[in-house]
Design an enzyme around this catalytic site. Structure first.
Site, short mmCIF file in Angstrom:
data_model
loop_
_atom_site.label_atom_id
_atom_site.label_comp_id
_atom_site.label_asym_id
_atom_site.label_seq_id
_atom_site.Cartn_x
_atom_site.Cartn_y
_atom_site.Cartn_z
N CYS A 2 0.82 -1.21 0.00
CA CYS A 2 0.00 0.00 0.00
C CYS A 2 0.86 1.27 0.00
O CYS A 2 1.98 1.27 0.50
CB CYS A 2 -0.87 0.03 1.24
SG CYS A 2 -1.83 -1.47 1.45
N ARG A 27 4.39 0.94 -6.19
CA ARG A 27 4.38 0.06 -5.02
C ARG A 27 3.40 -1.09 -5.18
O ARG A 27 3.47 -2.06 -4.43
CB ARG A 27 4.04 0.88 -3.76
CG ARG A 27 5.12 1.87 -3.39
CD ARG A 27 4.68 2.72 -2.23
NE ARG A 27 4.47 1.94 -1.02
CZ ARG A 27 5.42 1.63 -0.16
NH1 ARG A 27 6.64 2.05 -0.35
NH2 ARG A 27 5.16 0.92 0.92
N TRP A 74 -3.15 -2.46 -1.59
CA TRP A 74 -2.79 -3.79 -2.12
C TRP A 74 -3.47 -4.77 -1.19
O TRP A 74 -3.11 -4.89 -0.02
CB TRP A 74 -1.27 -3.93 -2.08
CG TRP A 74 -0.73 -5.11 -2.81
CD1 TRP A 74 -0.40 -5.18 -4.13
CD2 TRP A 74 -0.42 -6.40 -2.27
NE1 TRP A 74 0.09 -6.43 -4.44
CE2 TRP A 74 0.09 -7.19 -3.32
CE3 TRP A 74 -0.54 -6.97 -1.00
CZ2 TRP A 74 0.49 -8.52 -3.13
CZ3 TRP A 74 -0.13 -8.28 -0.82
CH2 TRP A 74 0.38 -9.04 -1.88
N ASN A 100 -0.90 1.14 5.96
CA ASN A 100 -0.08 0.16 5.25
C ASN A 100 0.44 -0.81 6.31
O ASN A 100 1.00 -0.38 7.32
CB ASN A 100 1.09 0.87 4.56
CG ASN A 100 2.08 -0.11 3.95
OD1 ASN A 100 1.76 -1.28 3.75
ND2 ASN A 100 3.28 0.37 3.66
N GLY A 101 0.22 -2.10 6.10
CA GLY A 101 0.67 -3.09 7.08
C GLY A 101 -0.45 -4.08 7.37
O GLY A 101 -1.41 -4.19 6.60
N GLU A 478 17.87 -15.90 -11.08
CA GLU A 478 17.42 -14.52 -11.29
C GLU A 478 16.74 -14.36 -12.66
O GLU A 478 15.73 -13.68 -12.79
CB GLU A 478 18.62 -13.57 -11.13
CG GLU A 478 18.31 -12.10 -11.36
CD GLU A 478 17.22 -11.53 -10.47
OE1 GLU A 478 16.76 -12.22 -9.54
OE2 GLU A 478 16.80 -10.40 -10.74
N LYS A 482 12.90 -13.10 -13.29
CA LYS A 482 12.63 -11.91 -14.10
C LYS A 482 11.59 -12.24 -15.17
O LYS A 482 10.65 -11.50 -15.39
CB LYS A 482 13.95 -11.47 -14.74
CG LYS A 482 14.20 -10.04 -14.88
CD LYS A 482 14.69 -9.31 -13.66
CE LYS A 482 13.87 -9.48 -12.43
NZ LYS A 482 14.46 -8.99 -11.23
N GLU A 485 8.00 -12.96 -13.58
CA GLU A 485 7.26 -11.88 -12.92
C GLU A 485 6.70 -10.85 -13.90
O GLU A 485 5.65 -10.28 -13.65
CB GLU A 485 8.05 -11.23 -11.79
CG GLU A 485 9.18 -10.35 -12.17
CD GLU A 485 9.90 -9.74 -10.95
OE1 GLU A 485 9.26 -9.40 -9.97
OE2 GLU A 485 11.14 -9.60 -11.04
N HIS A 501 17.58 -35.50 -12.20
CA HIS A 501 16.93 -36.04 -11.01
C HIS A 501 15.43 -35.77 -11.02
O HIS A 501 14.79 -35.79 -9.96
CB HIS A 501 17.60 -35.46 -9.76
CG HIS A 501 19.04 -35.83 -9.67
ND1 HIS A 501 19.45 -37.09 -9.27
CD2 HIS A 501 20.16 -35.15 -10.00
CE1 HIS A 501 20.77 -37.16 -9.33
NE2 HIS A 501 21.23 -35.99 -9.77
N LYS A 599 6.29 -3.46 -5.21
CA LYS A 599 7.73 -3.17 -5.23
C LYS A 599 8.37 -3.49 -3.88
O LYS A 599 9.46 -4.02 -3.81
CB LYS A 599 7.93 -1.69 -5.58
CG LYS A 599 9.40 -1.26 -5.63
CD LYS A 599 10.12 -1.93 -6.77
CE LYS A 599 11.59 -1.60 -6.84
NZ LYS A 599 12.31 -2.56 -7.68
O1 M6R Z 1 13.48 -4.69 -1.51
P1 M6R Z 1 14.04 -6.07 -1.44
O2 M6R Z 1 15.33 -6.20 -2.16
O3 M6R Z 1 14.14 -6.58 -0.03
O4 M6R Z 1 13.00 -6.96 -2.19
C1 M6R Z 1 13.13 -8.35 -2.24
C2 M6R Z 1 12.21 -8.94 -3.28
O5 M6R Z 1 10.88 -8.65 -2.98
C3 M6R Z 1 12.53 -8.43 -4.69
O6 M6R Z 1 13.85 -8.67 -5.05
C4 M6R Z 1 11.60 -9.10 -5.72
O7 M6R Z 1 11.88 -10.44 -5.80
C5 M6R Z 1 11.71 -8.39 -7.07
N1 M6R Z 1 10.42 -8.00 -7.54
C6 M6R Z 1 12.27 -9.22 -8.14
O8 M6R Z 1 12.37 -8.50 -9.33
#
Ligand code: M6R
Length: 604
Positions: A2, A27, A74, A100-101, A478, A482, A485, A501, A599
């Site tokens: 949020c 966010r 959110w 937020n929380g 990674e 990417k 997502e 395996h 984010k």
């Molecule tokens: O702000 P942070 O680095 O702690 O965030 C961790 C993950 O939420 C963040 O890396 C997430 O996996 C990204 N959206 C990946 O692109």
């Protein structure tokens, strides 16, 4: 998660709140709303959907008033709907609240309030905050807030307005971010600095258990005993331009192109003629028995690169942990350990909880963080800032690669201090790391067309498998994240040796496999795995700095500059970011704000 904004000043609040909410869009959210307070009443307008919906319903009829709070939600408790959108009124509409929380004991509080005649308009946990404020209000809002705060458990950043106080916002936080922006005759609250950047670069960051009373001319902070306290003012080095796309179609593409500059800032002035200088970081490599690297998502993947690097050069045992696991698994961590928490935002709830758990067990905590003065940065014993600058796209790019660069820097520092590498190798690696930004900038320019071409060829794939060994496995993790997502293509990463395996049973004609092979000692092994999937019909994109060795076994190739494999993972990352980006663009996704994602994950 949020986003919260608040404004009190002399201008009409609605356009400023809408502007601030737009700046917090990244966010992640599914509904939005505003509450404007004037002498007689609080008027709330809120709606499910994108901010343009809120702009539509407020256009021409926006509430009149110079003080207000706004929110992008959110969904956690209760789905996205008009009713569940924030702000929330108290029963008699004397208070309105944005949050937020997560209020963890909200069911208990609902019962408490229901027994006292309160009923609810939404399914949210937040509504109980507004109701508790009304319940405890006896003429002093601060007292009501303190009583409400003593009653609730969980995490929160809260913005509160009270009917009749047309020039006041109250704010408090626990385990969720909140900043107070200081203007001239106007002040702000926001979840994140960018929301208030067009108006000010001066900020106060309230601590937990503090309550802020914000009026147009004053910000008063009270401690837990309701005593006024002084707080330092921070000047942000971000600018409005940092929060704009600068001609790029998406923030993600802009941020991919910003990587070489960001890595330069991370490493350059820390590499001096006398070696690595990490100012104000107390590290005694000889006293560390073991390192825990703890993080979430991409930051965790950066940690995997760090593990391989530190173990190889500093000969120190490194365990990588997902923060959500570490915090609950009773880890064997103590005063003889160093815990490294990695986080771009510095606000990730699980990473923050892991930090506290490590400290509680006596471990020194070093945070590798991007956002200055974020919660993780403030609570860690030492901070190594990654200096990536503002990252807005949900999919991290420069945030990730600067974390990898910072970990390499740290690994080399430990290696030198522990005398586990020769001066010659140390100098050689430092030289290469220092050259990386320049080579990366050229590489990104060159590889963009290749990535775009490959995306055009493979964007209809329904699954993708990323394989590699060592650093290349970390890069595969990674790359897969990417792609999934932002393109919503199902993608998984496997240590190439694990294929046999189980996973290889999924490979059939035209399965897409991305085979990463940069580690010289493991090249032959990965090549065998590539051959295995290819012989079962897979289409293979090879990513390598040794095209002569693996090229013949791949349908397509991305060629990296040759160099140390740990640093190669920076190039692999950039290539895979571009590949994912162009695939998502071809599929028409919302690249900067992918569905269901936020984010900064500030709740568990
Ligand atoms: O702000 P942070 O680095 O702690 O965030 C961790 C993950 O939420 C963040 O890396 C997430 O996996 C990204 N959206 C990946 O692109």
């Amino acid at each position: 998660m949020c986003g919260i904004v608040g404004y009190t000043g002399t201008q009409q609040a609605t356009p400023i709140l809408l502007d601030g909410l737009n700046r917090l869009e990244y966010r992640g959210y599914d509904s939005s709303g505003i509450a404007i307070v004037n002498d007689k009443e609080i008027e709330i307008m809120k709606i499910k959907g994108r901010l343009r919906e809120l702009e539509r319903i407020t256009e021409g009829v926006s509430p009149i008033g110079t003080t207000g709070i706004g929110h992008t939600r959110w969904a956690t408790h209760g789905g996205p709907s008009n009713e569940n959108a924030h702000p929330h009124y108290s029963r008699d509409k004397s208070f309105a609240v944005v949050h937020n929380g997560i209020i963890e004991n909200y069911l208990e509080m609902r019962d408490f309030l229901s027994e006292r005649g309160f009923s609810f308009r939404s399914e949210t946990d937040t509504e109980i905050v507004a109701m508790l404020l009304e319940y405890y209000y006896e003429g002093d809002v601060l007292d009501a807030i303190i009583k409400m705060r003593n009653k609730i458990k969980g995490s929160y950043a809260l913005g509160i307005v009270h009917r009749g106080e047309s020039d006041a916002i109250y704010a408090l936080r626990k385990d969720s971010p909140l900043v107070i922006g200081l203007g001239e005759g106007e002040n702000f609250i926001a979840s994140d600095i960018p929301a208030a950047l067009p108006y000010t670069r001066k900020f106060i960051i309230p601590d937990e258990n503090e309550i802020a009373l914000i009026t147009p001319d004053n910000v008063t902070i009270y401690n837990r005993n309701k005593e006024q306290i002084q707080k330092p003012v921070t000047i942000s080095d971000l600018s409005v331009a940092d929060a704009e796309k600068d001609g790029f179609p998406h923030f993600m593409l802009k941020e991919i192109h910003e990587q070489s500059g960001a890595i330069r800032k991370t490493v350059h002035d820390r590499i001096t003629p006398d070696g690595i200088r990490l100012d104000r970081i107390k590290l005694d490599g000889s006293k560390i028995r073991k390192i825990f690297v703890v993080a979430c998502g991409s930051a965790y993947h950066a940690g995997v690169v760090g593990k391989y690097f530190i173990e190889k050069y500093a000969r120190l045992e490194v365990e990588t942990d997902l923060a959500s696991e570490f915090r609950y698994r009773d880890p064997i961590v103590g005063p003889d350990c160093l815990t490294i928490i990695i986080s771009q935002s510095g606000e990730t709830a699980d990473s923050l909880a892991a930090l506290r758990e490590a400290k509680r067990r006596g471990s020194r905590v070093l945070a590798i963080v991007n956002v200055v003065d974020s919660s993780i940065a403030r609570e860690a014993d030492d901070v190594l800032y990654t200096r990536a600058g503002l990252e807005i796209a949900v999919a991290t790019t420069k945030g990730y690669t600067t974390q990898v660069a910072a970990l390499c820097l740290l690994g080399l520092k430990l290696a030198r201090d522990r005398e586990t590498i020769t001066q010659e190798l140390y100098d050689e690696l430092l030289y290469e790391l220092k050259q990386t930004p320049e080579t990366l900038a050229r590489f990104i320019d060159d590889v963009s067309n290749v990535a775009q071409h490959l995306a055009g060829k493979y964007y209809t794939a329904s699954d993708a498998y990323f394989i590699g060994r060592g650093y290349d496995w970390a890069a595969a993790l990674e790359g897969a994240l990417k792609l999934k997502e932002i393109s919503y293509i199902h993608a998984e990463a496997y240590a190439a040796g694990e294929l046999k395996h189980g996973t290889i049973s999924l490979i059939e004609k035209n399965s897409l496999v991305i085979g990463i092979a940069t580690e010289p000692t493991l090249l032959e092994k990965t090549l065998s795995n590539i051959k295995e999937v290819r012989s079962r019909g897979a289409a293979v994109i090879g990513i390598t700095d040794a095209p002569d060795s693996i090229g013949a076994e791949c349908d397509d190739l991305i060629v990296l500059p040759s160099g140390n494999s740990a640093f190669s993972s920076l190039f692999t990352a950039a290539a895979l970011q571009l590949f994912a980006y162009y695939i998502a663009a071809a599929r028409g996704g919302d690249i900067d704000k992918p569905r269901n994602l936020a984010k900064s994950v500030t709740v568990e």
